[in-house]
Write an enzyme that holds these catalytic residues in place. Structure first.
Site, short mmCIF file in Angstrom:
data_model
loop_
_atom_site.label_atom_id
_atom_site.label_comp_id
_atom_site.label_asym_id
_atom_site.label_seq_id
_atom_site.Cartn_x
_atom_site.Cartn_y
_atom_site.Cartn_z
N SER A 69 -30.25 45.76 -100.35
CA SER A 69 -31.20 44.97 -99.57
C SER A 69 -31.11 43.52 -100.01
CB SER A 69 -32.62 45.49 -99.77
OG SER A 69 -33.57 44.57 -99.25
N TYR B 43 -39.41 48.09 -105.03
CA TYR B 43 -38.33 48.16 -104.05
C TYR B 43 -37.19 47.23 -104.45
CZ TYR B 43 -35.88 47.97 -99.57
OH TYR B 43 -34.92 48.02 -98.59
#
Length: 246
Positions: free
Chosen positions: A141, A155
């Protein structure tokens, strides 16, 4: 395009969004594709049907990436069904979004299990079957390098870990002719992060191109890494993020 004819791929989390786009793109390039899913059996069936419509073989495997035994079993079932595995795409993921003070250890552990442990387990299992030309591609990501806001600590940490994992795999498996890389998507229009959702305009403001990416943008980079064009790329972290990290 038929760069991957004769190859077999496994895409985790391949029933929707980026994973589905990757599975279908690899099939269009000629690969037979297995994919894992957790809750979206209907979505997985639709991806299988799309792949088979292109004349390739496909297999949907129910496997929760939080369960290491299920992850390893998915690799073994792929090999049993198709006789080999050449490409592994670790894509399955979740998006925990909560204030630091509210994060429980269970939430932390589950995120790391799905994003990091599962990728390691799958890579370890797949590497036992891969020969020269094998490809391991982890989906990270853009938040691994720049979060841009609060509530994404766990995350971001889990996705950043994939860069280290990919570099280590590149060193360990390079002598066998197997590459390992991580692709970091930016804001991408999927059901997990719709381009028209609340807060989407704020994300767009951080993108020099001024728009969300499409899942096919990520799939195109994965297909390049999986094919002959990626044969001399390993240990790399590649941003497909519309300039988010610029």
């Amino acid at each position: 395009m038929a760069d991957l004819i004769g190859k077999v791929a496994l895409v985790t989390g391949g029933s929707r969004g980026i994973g589905a786009a990757i599975a279908k793109r690899l099939a269009r390039e000629g690969a037979d594709v297995a994919l894992t899913y957790v809750s979206s059996a209907k979505g997985a069936s639709a991806v299988v049907a799309a792949i088979e419509a292109n004349g390739r073989r496909a297999l949907a495997i129910a496997a929760d990436s939080a369960d290491p035994q299920a992850v390893a079993a998915a690799v073994e079932r792929t090999v049993a069904e198709f006789g080999r595995i050449d490409i592994l795409v670790n894509n399955a993921g979740i998006f925990p979004y909560e204030p630091l003070e509210a994060v429980t250890l269970d939430s932390f552990d589950r995120t790391m299990a799905i994003h990091v442990r599962a990728a390691f387990v799958a890579a370890q299992a797949a590497a036992r079957h891969m020969g020269t030309g094998g490809r391991i591609i982890n989906i990270g990501s853009c938040l691994a390098d720049r979060t841009g806001g609060p509530n994404m600590t766990v995350y971001a940490a889990s996705k950043a870990a994939l860069t280290g994992l990919s570099k280590g795999l590149a060193q360990d498996l390079g002598p066998r002719g197997i590459t390992a890389n991580v692709v970091h998507p930016g804001p991408t229009d999927t059901d997990m992060n719709p381009a028209q959702a609340e807060g989407a305009d704020l994300q767009r403001q951080g993108l020099p191109l001024g728009r969300f990416g499409d899942a096919d943008d990520v799939a195109a980079t994965v297909a390049h890494l999986a094919g002959q064009g990626g044969r001399f790329i390993t240990g790399a972290a590649i941003a497909v993020d519309g300039g988010f990290a610029a």
